[in-house]
Enzyme design. Sequence first.
Site, PDB file in Angstrom:
ATOM      1  N   GLY B 319     -50.068  47.803 -31.045  1.00  0.00           N
ATOM      2  CA  GLY B 319     -49.066  48.455 -31.959  1.00  0.00           C
ATOM      3  C   GLY B 319     -49.303  47.472 -33.303  1.00  0.00           C
ATOM      4  N   TRP B 322     -52.196  47.794 -34.881  1.00  0.00           N
ATOM      5  CA  TRP B 322     -52.325  49.239 -35.763  1.00  0.00           C
ATOM      6  C   TRP B 322     -51.672  49.097 -37.199  1.00  0.00           C
ATOM      7  CZ3 TRP B 322     -48.336  51.892 -38.055  1.00  0.00           C
ATOM      8  CH2 TRP B 322     -48.578  53.174 -38.595  1.00  0.00           C
ATOM      9  N   HIS B 323     -50.772  48.147 -37.357  1.00  0.00           N
ATOM     10  CA  HIS B 323     -50.214  47.730 -38.667  1.00  0.00           C
ATOM     11  C   HIS B 323     -51.209  47.180 -39.576  1.00  0.00           C
ATOM     12  CE1 HIS B 323     -46.551  48.591 -36.474  1.00  0.00           C
ATOM     13  NE2 HIS B 323     -46.048  48.938 -37.669  1.00  0.00           N
ATOM     14  N   GLY B 324     -52.135  46.620 -39.125  1.00  0.00           N
ATOM     15  CA  GLY B 324     -53.090  46.042 -40.350  1.00  0.00           C
ATOM     16  C   GLY B 324     -54.368  45.171 -39.778  1.00  0.00           C
ATOM     17  N   PHE B 474     -51.040  50.592 -44.074  1.00  0.00           N
ATOM     18  CA  PHE B 474     -51.485  50.886 -42.693  1.00  0.00           C
ATOM     19  C   PHE B 474     -52.158  51.964 -42.147  1.00  0.00           C
ATOM     20  CE2 PHE B 474     -47.231  48.615 -42.502  1.00  0.00           C
ATOM     21  CZ  PHE B 474     -47.638  47.571 -42.726  1.00  0.00           C
TER      22      PHE B 474
END
Lengths: 371, 474
Positions: B319, B322-324, B474
């Site tokens: 997770g 996923w943000h970067g 993102f």
Amino acid sequence: MNGQPRAHSTVFRRAAIFVVVLLVQFAIIEAGLRLYSKSEGSTTFQSLFIDDPAVGHRLRPGTQIRYNTDEFTTDIAVNAQGVRDDDPIGPKAPNERRILVLGDSLVLSVQVPFAQTFCENLERRLNAKGGATRWRVINGGVQGYGPVQDWLFFDKIGAAFQPDVVLIVAFVGNDAIEAYDTAAALKAGRAVETEQPAIGRLREVVRASVTLQSVRLRWSQLKARFSTGTPERPLTSYLANPPPEVAAGLELTRDAFGRIVTRATGIGAKTGIVLFPARFQTDDPDFGRLAEIVRQFGDTLERNAASDRFRQALAPLGVPMIDLQPALAAQPNRIELFFQRNVHLTLRGHDVVGGVLFDFLETSGLTAPGR
Amino acid sequence: MVFTSLDFVLFFAVVYAVYRVLPHRPQNWFLLAASYYFYGSWDWRFLSLLLGSTVVDFFVGRYLGRETAQGKRRAALVLSLIFNLGMLGFFKYFEFFEESLAALGARVGWHFDPLTLDVILPIGISFYTFMTISYVIDVYRREIQPTSHLLDFALFVAYFPHLVAGPILRASLLLPQIERPRTISALQMRSGAWLIAWGCFQKMFVADNLAPLVDSVFGASASPGGADILVAAWAFAFQIYGDFAGYSNIARGVSRLMGIELNVNFLFPYFVVSPQAFWRNWHISLSTWLRDYLYIPLGGNRGGVWKTNRNLIITMALGGLWHGAAWTFVLWGLYQGAVLVAARAISARSEAVGLRIRGGLSASRIALGVLMFQVTCFGWLIFRAESFGQLARFTRLLFTDLRPTMATINSLLIPMLMVVVPLLIVHVYQARRESEEAPLQLPLLPRYALYGAVFWCVLLWGSFEGAQFIYFQF
């Protein structure tokens, strides 16, 4: 049968209540801002200025205020002649030579104490050379001036100060656009009202309200994005593909400055031009932020395009000229040269500019005796 | 074309005027064209990715719907996942992993020159990829029927209110609303307008005013003390919340004006007392996605304490990624996983000894809420840090130099409070009624006073520069 009229009356009643609520809140905000505002829209700051039929507006002679913001607190005094100075400008002594610096808020420098402005810094450096000549540098900067107002101010007021040298400080960020907007005043040789009387009255109402001035600022930002396709009009001078107003504004700037040169020559003064950069020309993060905004509008922000365009446009005047950008960009920790929010010179910025101008005056021959 | 820009206002005004006069099917065609225009306004080239994802997953969904052989269905699902995750991996993570590999190789004396492809991250790819993946998995699990209309599916993927920054919608919520004719009530209009106004307040007044404060501490040339860092972490907590929750609310409001309901994405996440509750209230569409398509397939909490903890750590680390494409995001995910694991252990121990936190506004609950906020803020420090070096330096200063200076108070704390306190005042009222739309139930005068206050705050102190939303990256 009468359900619809009743529904309409409910809508109108509610709309009226909402308008009343907005007006009450407006009054509260206005009172709060008048008491506590630290913006240039505050009544304290606005009291520095008076309307002038010849120039448009100028500093109010004999005013003293304390201007307080989050970034600085400054005591500002305007002398009897209407320029920022603690002392009046009297008759010129035999050994006295004067430099009049024309420009906008970057010259006025309300962000720093008077003694720390680059004008005073320059005066100290010149007098530190020794000799019989006593130099006086007169700060002729006024908030909101562009090239046309520089000319009007010099013609109507500044020339009477008997300067030996006139330094015109051009802010390359917005001077071309401001010249374009005030072309009618240049043609008329005085400030002119270019708007309908009703709009003029509306403008007076807006000027009288701190809140409405903020609203006007928002409106200008939105309008600018609509009309030119860029977030702020001053940025247009830096675009890879500038709108026609920029080229027209540069021509008008040359015209206005040319008149200053001619008038100065007429009273026996030399003239020099100083190109003043915008903060983002020396501040990498600021440039990156603005370049990204411009990129979203499908154009490219070129860091020194405005400086280059001014240099080319003003070269035919044949007077000594200096671009401050290279000197400022060469400084260590150059991010500290300008206030972060206010984007005007800090104390250190003034010290650097004072030094650069001293060298410029010495090497260009502007301070040398004779015409 | 960000939601708070004049361009979007114009775009939506035109779209809405036309939308209202069209019948249902032409409405869908028109919305699809508008959505592609909206997406193309960032970069037309990436429309091909959006179209590719749409076409592939539409036909995979159709195939999964009619095929009965489990082996073939599984193969189709794997192919879809390879396509979607491959696309996401290449555009979002290729350079990151390549550079990381090169750096690792350099440490062991193995040097190679990474390929320079200058891959640009297509905006919104993380959001729409997760949406199409969830659709294919739901069809595979036979939880939903595949749609037989390519137009409807294309609109499900590209619908402009959610396209570039979520919420990550499920087909079970959005597709039925696309497929059937929509009605728009006066209440929907009113609540939609409120969500837009409230979202603008959160973004333009809260987030955009906090951004310069945060940047002044995290900037490369800053040399902050521990107290500055603490206040900046608080400010960033509200900046990222205002930014993302504001976007989500504007998206919901815009969509509601068109008669389409999007799911709630944030529910007062800083008013919670446990990490589990935080993730039930923060970016709800992502956390439920991770729960349903990653945590539970990994085994969830079905395999004992060790496996549950492992699953939590893996889920949160991914997770975070996923943000970067940065190791700080992975570390942030690991930190969140560790916090969840620790909270589960503490909760189990507390229950074993009979400790319970009382409901309502008890002192212990408030204290726990404040503690939880600090734990969250340390996570935001990891999230916002420019590098591991800065994170290490800031963490050390937090624990060794916490004396505030006058500059901390005047330049950071007071400006932050001036922005955050109005938000919290409204939030307290909303949270007690568990809805951001609660102000619509206020009596007339207080309601209008709130509308007016929001109006003046945005008009006088909001940012009008059309600043980008953080979650776009993102």
